[in-house]
Enzyme design. Structure first.
Site, PDB file in Angstrom:
ATOM      1  N   GLU A 151      60.200  43.209  79.704  1.00 27.60           N
ATOM      2  CA  GLU A 151      62.124  43.226  80.077  1.00 27.60           C
ATOM      3  C   GLU A 151      62.422  42.918  81.740  1.00 27.60           C
ATOM      4  O   GLU A 151      62.516  44.092  82.157  1.00 27.60           O
ATOM      5  CB  GLU A 151      62.655  44.531  79.679  1.00 27.60           C
ATOM      6  CG  GLU A 151      64.486  44.085  79.758  1.00 27.60           C
ATOM      7  CD  GLU A 151      65.503  45.338  79.056  1.00 27.60           C
ATOM      8  OE1 GLU A 151      66.477  45.441  78.841  1.00 27.60           O
ATOM      9  OE2 GLU A 151      64.493  46.415  78.909  1.00 27.60           O
ATOM     10  N   GLU A 252      73.206  47.201  72.649  1.00 29.92           N
ATOM     11  CA  GLU A 252      72.391  47.764  73.546  1.00 29.92           C
ATOM     12  C   GLU A 252      73.897  47.608  74.510  1.00 29.92           C
ATOM     13  O   GLU A 252      73.370  47.095  76.040  1.00 29.92           O
ATOM     14  CB  GLU A 252      70.757  47.657  74.333  1.00 29.92           C
ATOM     15  CG  GLU A 252      70.621  48.984  74.763  1.00 29.92           C
ATOM     16  CD  GLU A 252      69.104  48.542  75.786  1.00 29.92           C
ATOM     17  OE1 GLU A 252      69.103  49.106  76.583  1.00 29.92           O
ATOM     18  OE2 GLU A 252      69.683  47.078  76.200  1.00 29.92           O
TER      19      GLU A 252
END
Length: 269
Positions: A151, A252
């Site tokens: 990520e 998220e």
């Protein structure tokens, strides 16, 4: 084009209740799937704590679609331990636990945060440690069919964490990880982190959608629910799907008020 499977990240959503109650809370709010950060302080939790978590997920009837590996002390500022040669044993032990989670739940996406580069250590040594750690995790999880995710994170919020764009991640995947035959590794597309790094998330979706392993959404600035900031999240999701991404989309974000009162965005995607 079918609607994406929406997942609630229960590390940020439904924090009005304890973690073990959040899968059921998410299910009552209409989510069929959840994801979470590593929910334990240690890389290897007590067997009873892991069993309680997995039972809570099963009892809620929600699918676990993504989870983080152990990432160190996140509240204290750590953002993964993969690039730290001294933490290799911690991560190796954690990978075995993650493999057990994959077998038990059917979860097939696991996010391995790269870690912050330490100024007192040689950068090439740290990058090599990260590549070794990711490759080992990928090899361990390969029999389950799982993908290890890498990520990019927002630069101004995450110190010396070195991955800021999808191109940064792909350079690792197509370089040192390919040399180590780690083929089940894919980028994670997070609208908040990319947006904070001034990435055009629609253009990035068009360019890299077919290679994305998982998608998370939050608005920027602020990391609130979609619609609380200025990012073209719906357009980015359409471009991702058009480019070939067929996986879930995880919420998220940090709710700007109670979680349930922020869920109106689901009708806009």
């Amino acid at each position: 084009m079918p609607d994406p499977l929406l997942a609630a990240n229960v590390s940020l959503l439904f924090t009005e209740v304890p973690l073990l109650d959040r899968p059921a809370r998410a299910a009552r709010a209409g989510f069929d799937a959840i994801e979470m950060w590593w929910p334990f302080e240690s890389p290897v939790p007590a067997a009873s704590d892991l069993a309680d978590l997995l039972l809570a997920i099963e009892d809620a009837g929600t699918a676990l679609v993504a989870m983080n590996f152990f990432a160190g002390d996140m509240p204290a500022g750590e953002r993964g331990v993969a690039c730290d040669p001294a933490r290799a044993a911690d991560l190796r032990a954690n990978v075995d636990v993650v493999g057990a989670v994959a077998e038990r739940t059917g979860c097939r996406r696991f996010n391995l945060l790269y870690g912050k580069l330490a100024p007192e250590l040689d950068p090439p040594t740290q990058h090599a440690a990260a590549a070794d750690a990711v490759a080992e995790a990928a090899a361990t999880l390969h029999p389950t069919g799982a993908v290890v995710l890498l990520e990019p994170l927002a630069a101004e919020l995450n110190g010396s964490y070195p991955l800021h764009t999808l191109e940064d991640v792909l350079a690792v995947i197509d370089g040192p990880l390919r040399e180590r035959s780690a083929l089940n590794v894919a980028p994670l597309f997070d609208t908040f982190h990319l947006g904070m790094n001034d990435v055009d998330i629609v253009a990035a979706a068009v360019r890299h959608g077919a290679r994305i392993g998982h998608v998370q959404i939050a608005d920027a600035p602020g990391r609130g629910e979609p619609g609380s900031g200025a990012l073209p999240i719906a357009a980015a999701l359409r471009s991702l799907r058009d480019a070939g991404y067929a996986g879930p989309v995880a919420a998220e974000y940090a709710p700007t008020t109670t979680t349930e009162s922020t869920l109106g965005w689901r009708t806009t995607l």
